[in-house]
Design a protein around this motif. Structure first.
Motif, PDB file in Angstrom:
ATOM      1  N   ILE A 139       0.827  -1.203   0.000  1.00  0.00           N
ATOM      2  CA  ILE A 139       0.000   0.000   0.000  1.00  0.00           C
ATOM      3  C   ILE A 139       0.865   1.258   0.000  1.00  0.00           C
ATOM      4  CG2 ILE A 139      -1.670   1.326   1.359  1.00  0.00           C
ATOM      5  CD1 ILE A 139      -2.829  -1.325   2.316  1.00  0.00           C
ATOM      6  N   SER A 140       1.991   1.198   0.684  1.00  0.00           N
ATOM      7  CA  SER A 140       2.828   2.389   0.872  1.00  0.00           C
ATOM      8  C   SER A 140       3.611   2.765  -0.383  1.00  0.00           C
ATOM      9  CB  SER A 140       3.806   2.163   2.028  1.00  0.00           C
ATOM     10  OG  SER A 140       3.112   1.836   3.219  1.00  0.00           O
ATOM     11  N   PRO A 187      -0.627  -2.837  -5.274  1.00  0.00           N
ATOM     12  CA  PRO A 187      -1.343  -2.088  -4.230  1.00  0.00           C
ATOM     13  C   PRO A 187      -2.739  -2.642  -3.964  1.00  0.00           C
ATOM     14  CG  PRO A 187      -0.327  -0.609  -5.816  1.00  0.00           C
ATOM     15  CD  PRO A 187      -0.234  -1.968  -6.397  1.00  0.00           C
ATOM     16  N   GLN A 188      -3.415  -3.100  -5.009  1.00  0.00           N
ATOM     17  CA  GLN A 188      -4.765  -3.636  -4.826  1.00  0.00           C
ATOM     18  C   GLN A 188      -4.742  -5.003  -4.140  1.00  0.00           C
ATOM     19  OE1 GLN A 188      -7.174  -1.551  -5.343  1.00  0.00           O
ATOM     20  NE2 GLN A 188      -5.614  -0.148  -6.103  1.00  0.00           N
ATOM     21  N   ALA A 190      -2.701  -5.755  -1.801  1.00  0.00           N
ATOM     22  CA  ALA A 190      -2.535  -5.403  -0.386  1.00  0.00           C
ATOM     23  C   ALA A 190      -3.864  -4.953   0.233  1.00  0.00           C
ATOM     24  CB  ALA A 190      -1.484  -4.297  -0.259  1.00  0.00           C
ATOM     25  N   VAL A 191      -4.612  -4.126  -0.479  1.00  0.00           N
ATOM     26  CA  VAL A 191      -5.887  -3.643   0.048  1.00  0.00           C
ATOM     27  C   VAL A 191      -6.878  -4.791   0.187  1.00  0.00           C
ATOM     28  CG1 VAL A 191      -7.852  -2.140  -0.402  1.00  0.00           C
ATOM     29  CG2 VAL A 191      -5.539  -1.333  -0.898  1.00  0.00           C
TER      30      VAL A 191
END
Length: 311
Positions: A139-140, A187-188, A190-191
Motif C-alpha cells: 500500500i505504501s 497495491p490492490q 494489499a488492500v
C-alpha cells in the motif's frame, strides 16, 4: 432489477455530463495550445488551422459543437495525429489497456483473497504478521516507484523478463505483460488482503458460524460453505473503487513500460494539448468506472440475499 438499472442510468447520464463539461473547460484553461509547440507558422496558416478545428470560435460555441458531436457518436479528429480520429486511437490502445486492467484485477482479487484468508485463519501468528507486513509495504509504495524497480531488477539485472514495449513480430506476448500487471496489481492485492482478513475474522466470530460448528460440521466445510461467501462481500463492494484505481494507474504504468495503450495516448495528448484525445479518453474511463461500479453492485446483490435492488 430493471428499476435499479433505470435509476442508475438516470444518475449516470448527468454524471457523465458534468465530467465532460469540467474536463472540457479545464483543458481549455490549461496554459498553451495544441499548436504552440510546433514550428512557428505564418499567421494566415495558423488562422486556417484554428478555423479547420473550430478553435477560433468563442469557448461556449466550441463546447456546444463538441456536445453536438458527442450526441452523434463523433469524438472528433485528433489535433496532433492528422490522419486519425479519436475513435481510431482509442480502438488501437483499448486492447492493450483492457488486457492489463483485466489481468490486474483478477490477480488482485484472487491473490489478495487468498492471502487475507490465510492471515485470518492463522490470526496473530507469523503467517498473519507476514501477510499484513507485505500488505502495508504494498500500500505504501506507489506503482510509479514499483514499476521502475521491477523493470531494473527483474528485467535488466536478472534478465528474466522484457522491460517493456511490445514484441516487434508477435505484439502483446504474455512475458511482456507480467511486469506491468504485477506492478499495477500490487497495491490492490494489499488492500484486498487487508479487507479479506478483517471481514473473515468478523464472520468467523459470528453466531451462525458457531452454530454450524456446533452441528458437527468440519472446519473446511464451514469455511467453504458459510465463511467465504459472507466474508467476500466487502471485496465485491471494493471492486468498483479498485477498478477505478487500476484504470487511473494504467495511465502511468503504460508510460513506464512503453505500452501503446490508452493511458500512453492520454499522457501524450495531455502534454501536447490534444484536446479531443484527452476528452475521448476521459469519457471512456468515466463510462467504464460507472459501468464497473454498477456490475459490482449487481454482483453484491446476488451474493447477499439481504440486499434488494428494487427497494
Amino acid at each position: 432489477m430493471i428499476g435499479f438499472l433505470l435509476r442508475r442510468l438516470l444518475v449516470a447520464i448527468p454524471t457523465l455530463l458534468v465530467i465532460v463539461t469540467v474536463a472540457f473547460f479545464m483543458m481549455r484553461a490549461a496554459p498553451g495550445g495544441p499548436f504552440d509547440t510546433e514550428r512557428p507558422m505564418p499567421q494566415e496558416v495558423r488562422e486556417r488551422v484554428l478555423e479547420k478545428f473550430g478553435l477560433n470560435k468563442p469557448l461556449h460555441e466550441q463546447y456546444l459543437d463538441y456536445m453536438a458531436g458527442l450526441l452523434r457518436g463523433d469524438l472528433g479528429p485528433s489535433l496532433k495525429f492528422h490522419d486519425k480520429d479519436v475513435a481510431e486511437l482509442i480502438g488501437e490502445g483499448l486492447p492493450v489497456s483492457a488486457t492489463i486492467g483485466l489481468l490486474s484485477i483478477l490477480l488482485a482479487v484472487s491473490l489478495g483473497t487468498l492471502l487475507g484468508s490465510i492471515a485470518a485463519l492463522r490470526q496473530n501468528t507469523l503467517s498473519d504478521f507476514s501477510v499484513m507486513t507485505v500488505a502495508m509495504v504494498g500500500i505504501s509504495i506507489p506503482p510509479l516507484v514499483t514499476g521502475p524497480i521491477l523493470s531494473l531488477v527483474v528485467g535488466l539485472y536478472l534478465g528474466w523478463l522484457p522491460t517493456g514495449g511490445l514484441d516487434p513480430i508477435r505484439g502483446m506476448t504474455p512475458d511482456r505483460l507480467v511486469l506491468p500487471v504485477i506492478t499495477l496489481a500490487l497495491p490492490q492485492i494489499a488492500v484486498v488482503a487487508r479487507l479479506m482478513r478483517a471481514s473473515m475474522i468478523e464472520v468467523i466470530r459470528s453466531n451462525y458460524v458457531r452454530t454450524a460448528r456446533a452441528k458437527g460440521l468440519s472446519d473446511p466445510i464451514v469455511i467453504l460453505r458459510h465463511v467465504l461467501r459472507a466474508a467476500i462481500l466487502p471485496i465485491v463492494s471494493y471492486l468498483g473503487p479498485a477498478s477505478a484505481a487500476l484504470l487511473s494507474g494504467s495511465l502511468v504504468i503504460e508510460r513506464v513500460f512503453q505500452l501503446p495503450g490508452i493511458g500512453a495516448h492520454f499522457v501524450d495528448a495531455a502534454l501536447q494539448r490534444d484536446y479531443t484525445v484527452v476528452m475521448g479518453v476521459v469519457i471512456l474511463y468515466a463510462s467504464l468506472i460507472i459501468l464497473l461500479n454498477l456490475l459490482a453492485d449487481l454482483l453484491y446483490s446476488l451474493l447477499n440475499p439481504k440486499v434488494s435492488l428494487d427497494a
